[in-house]
Design a protein around this motif. Sequence first.
Motif, PDB file in Angstrom:
ATOM      1  N   THR A   1       0.834  -1.201   0.000  1.00  0.00           N
ATOM      2  CA  THR A   1       0.000   0.000   0.000  1.00  0.00           C
ATOM      3  C   THR A   1       0.873   1.258   0.000  1.00  0.00           C
ATOM      4  OG1 THR A   1      -0.325  -0.264   2.380  1.00  0.00           O
ATOM      5  CG2 THR A   1      -2.076  -1.048   0.976  1.00  0.00           C
TER       6      THR A   1
ATOM      7  N   HIS B   1       3.666   2.520   1.471  1.00  0.00           N
ATOM      8  CA  HIS B   1       4.142   3.294   2.628  1.00  0.00           C
ATOM      9  C   HIS B   1       5.634   3.601   2.482  1.00  0.00           C
ATOM     10  CE1 HIS B   1       0.567   2.763   5.203  1.00  0.00           C
ATOM     11  NE2 HIS B   1       0.445   1.597   4.592  1.00  0.00           N
ATOM     12  N   TYR B   2       6.323   2.756   1.727  1.00  0.00           N
ATOM     13  CA  TYR B   2       7.766   2.882   1.456  1.00  0.00           C
ATOM     14  C   TYR B   2       8.630   2.686   2.699  1.00  0.00           C
ATOM     15  CZ  TYR B   2       5.745   4.855  -2.807  1.00  0.00           C
ATOM     16  OH  TYR B   2       5.000   5.049  -3.951  1.00  0.00           O
ATOM     17  N   GLU B   3       8.077   2.033   3.729  1.00  0.00           N
ATOM     18  CA  GLU B   3       8.877   1.691   4.908  1.00  0.00           C
ATOM     19  C   GLU B   3       9.965   0.675   4.535  1.00  0.00           C
ATOM     20  OE1 GLU B   3       8.870   2.675   8.107  1.00  0.00           O
ATOM     21  OE2 GLU B   3       7.283   4.131   7.875  1.00  0.00           O
TER      22      GLU B   3
ATOM     23  N   GLU C   1      13.171   2.268   3.359  1.00  0.00           N
ATOM     24  CA  GLU C   1      13.857   2.902   4.480  1.00  0.00           C
ATOM     25  C   GLU C   1      14.605   1.856   5.312  1.00  0.00           C
ATOM     26  OE1 GLU C   1      14.045   6.075   4.710  1.00  0.00           O
ATOM     27  OE2 GLU C   1      14.960   6.281   6.691  1.00  0.00           O
TER      28      GLU C   1
ATOM     29  N   PRO D   1       6.902   3.986  12.876  1.00  0.00           N
ATOM     30  CA  PRO D   1       6.900   4.339  11.459  1.00  0.00           C
ATOM     31  C   PRO D   1       8.065   5.287  11.149  1.00  0.00           C
ATOM     32  CG  PRO D   1       4.737   4.697  12.457  1.00  0.00           C
ATOM     33  CD  PRO D   1       5.689   4.441  13.571  1.00  0.00           C
ATOM     34  N   GLN D   2       8.817   4.986  10.092  1.00  0.00           N
ATOM     35  CA  GLN D   2       9.987   5.792   9.771  1.00  0.00           C
ATOM     36  C   GLN D   2       9.672   6.856   8.716  1.00  0.00           C
ATOM     37  OE1 GLN D   2      13.063   4.923  11.443  1.00  0.00           O
ATOM     38  NE2 GLN D   2      11.693   3.564  12.565  1.00  0.00           N
ATOM     39  N   VAL D   3       8.950   6.450   7.666  1.00  0.00           N
ATOM     40  CA  VAL D   3       8.710   7.386   6.566  1.00  0.00           C
ATOM     41  C   VAL D   3       7.245   7.514   6.163  1.00  0.00           C
ATOM     42  CG1 VAL D   3      10.999   7.263   5.520  1.00  0.00           C
ATOM     43  CG2 VAL D   3       9.299   5.563   4.908  1.00  0.00           C
ATOM     44  N   THR D   4       6.422   6.532   6.525  1.00  0.00           N
ATOM     45  CA  THR D   4       5.045   6.543   6.058  1.00  0.00           C
ATOM     46  C   THR D   4       4.276   7.734   6.656  1.00  0.00           C
ATOM     47  OG1 THR D   4       2.993   5.295   5.963  1.00  0.00           O
ATOM     48  CG2 THR D   4       4.342   4.916   7.870  1.00  0.00           C
TER      49      THR D   4
ATOM     50  N   ALA E   1      -1.326   7.887   4.703  1.00  0.00           N
ATOM     51  CA  ALA E   1      -1.189   6.519   4.204  1.00  0.00           C
ATOM     52  C   ALA E   1      -1.706   5.506   5.214  1.00  0.00           C
ATOM     53  CB  ALA E   1       0.274   6.221   3.877  1.00  0.00           C
ATOM     54  N   ARG E   2      -1.500   5.800   6.506  1.00  0.00           N
ATOM     55  CA  ARG E   2      -1.882   4.824   7.519  1.00  0.00           C
ATOM     56  C   ARG E   2      -3.356   4.890   7.879  1.00  0.00           C
ATOM     57  NH1 ARG E   2       1.412   6.101  12.083  1.00  0.00           N
ATOM     58  NH2 ARG E   2       2.238   7.850  10.908  1.00  0.00           N
TER      59      ARG E   2
ATOM     60  N   HIS F   1      -2.582  10.638  -0.292  1.00  0.00           N
ATOM     61  CA  HIS F   1      -1.847   9.374  -0.431  1.00  0.00           C
ATOM     62  C   HIS F   1      -2.325   8.596  -1.655  1.00  0.00           C
ATOM     63  CE1 HIS F   1       0.251   5.670   0.488  1.00  0.00           C
ATOM     64  NE2 HIS F   1      -0.882   5.025   0.340  1.00  0.00           N
TER      65      HIS F   1
END
Lengths: 258, 229
Positions: free
Chosen positions: A215, A217-219, A222, B98-101, B105-106, B177
């Motif tokens: 979906t 998020h691009y985690e 990273e 969460p690092q970048v999301t 998006a969530r 998003h």
Amino acid sequence: MNLTLHVWRQEGPGVPGRMERHEVAGVSPDMSFLEMMDLVNERLVREGKEPVAFEHDCREGICGCCSMVVNGAAHGPKKATTVCQLHMRTFKDGDTITVEPWRAAAFPVVRDLVVDRSALDRVIAAGGFVSVNTGSAPDGNAIPVPKEAADVSMDAAACIGCGACVAACPNASAMLFTAAKVAHLNRLPQGVPEAARRVRAMVEQMDAEGFGACTNHYECMEACPKEIPVRFIAEMNRAWTKASLSAESAAADKAGFG
Amino acid sequence: MSRKRPPLLSTIGTKTTMAVTGLLLLGFVLVHMLGNLQVYAGREKLNAYAKLLQDAGGVLWVARGGLLAVFVLHVVSAFRVAAMNKAARPVPYVSAVPQVTSTAARTMLLSGLVVAAFVVYHVLHFTLGVVDAGNHGHLDAKGRHDVYGMVVAGFRQWPIALSYVVAQVLLFFHLAHGVSSAFQTLGVTHPRLAFLKGRFGTVVAGVVLVGNVSIPLTILLGLVPCGAC
């Protein structure tokens, strides 16, 4: 350095686990995270207790064995770093650190921090290869490879298959891993003949293993110790759609292969 | 190799369905917004536009049917993706940072559900006249349905105006998003088109937010003349 660790302990597959607290004294800032874990385990062994099981092999960031979620981030807080290359100087004296295994339905816990990542092997076995006829070795450089294709293919091939992308993904999706393998092989002349079959078979296996859907998020990107870009996921999406709509694929399905 | 499920029901197939239907819905939202903005051109313009759509007859019903099908596909795919993704991680992390999301998006499922509920409310309000029925169904001087009067009278009631603003804020997060995500899912990789997967979603969502929120807000503040509503 003195640290407080909260480590996941689980006796075996399918049994409930729990977080266990450990006070760790005398940690050197020059230790790697795994060496710090060794320190914990040496003490546990001396005390006659069961050491914390975790996977490790090369300890130089290239084998893809180590797999820990440190403070809620796969491979810990440092970018482009496996947990074996994460040094304790990243943390401060007195820090509290949580350590958990990769969590995904497709990665059942074997014990403590060790998970079974065979699902990724089965995705590879479904199509992450090129078929070559055996016989005498072909001449070197007989097949011209465009420089750009070789470069990008090499970028994708940097994936060490550690599964951090799955661990970091809110959906436990293996799209970055699968996309890296598809991108690695599909653009090389040797990989082109099986390109459509490959992407469909690998995605199908990925789904069958119970990984989630992407979906965006691009985690994953990273967390990836090799910084595999999510552009490869877009590339795989396109390749998959094209392959699913192609008349050749339909004919191959009808013939019972491919 | 025998396939267990048809490609359209795979993870990528479901996401592709969401992306295609999502972009179609975005197209509708943009056209709908441009139509609504005619409220600033006055009663004559807006009511004439509404009559134009009403007089389309069969075409209108085909468009409505298509829109409903797209909407249903989008929602059904969303629930399917959510179910697959929930099943993919049965044991949650004790600590997951969460690092970048993004928040957008969530919270796609939440924002989507609120927007879907709003769509139902919106149809009950302006199309079917169930909500605020007193202002529905009047005719203007030329004997046309007085859409202008209905909209202005409706939004002069602050609870109605507020509900529209809240829904549009959630639509902003959903689009911010969703639009960029759709282009990633559809496989856009060319560097020249990279903007589609980047800021584009937020910009489009911002345009929709400003355009749509301006209508209830300006009316509530009394900036749009009421005339004989």
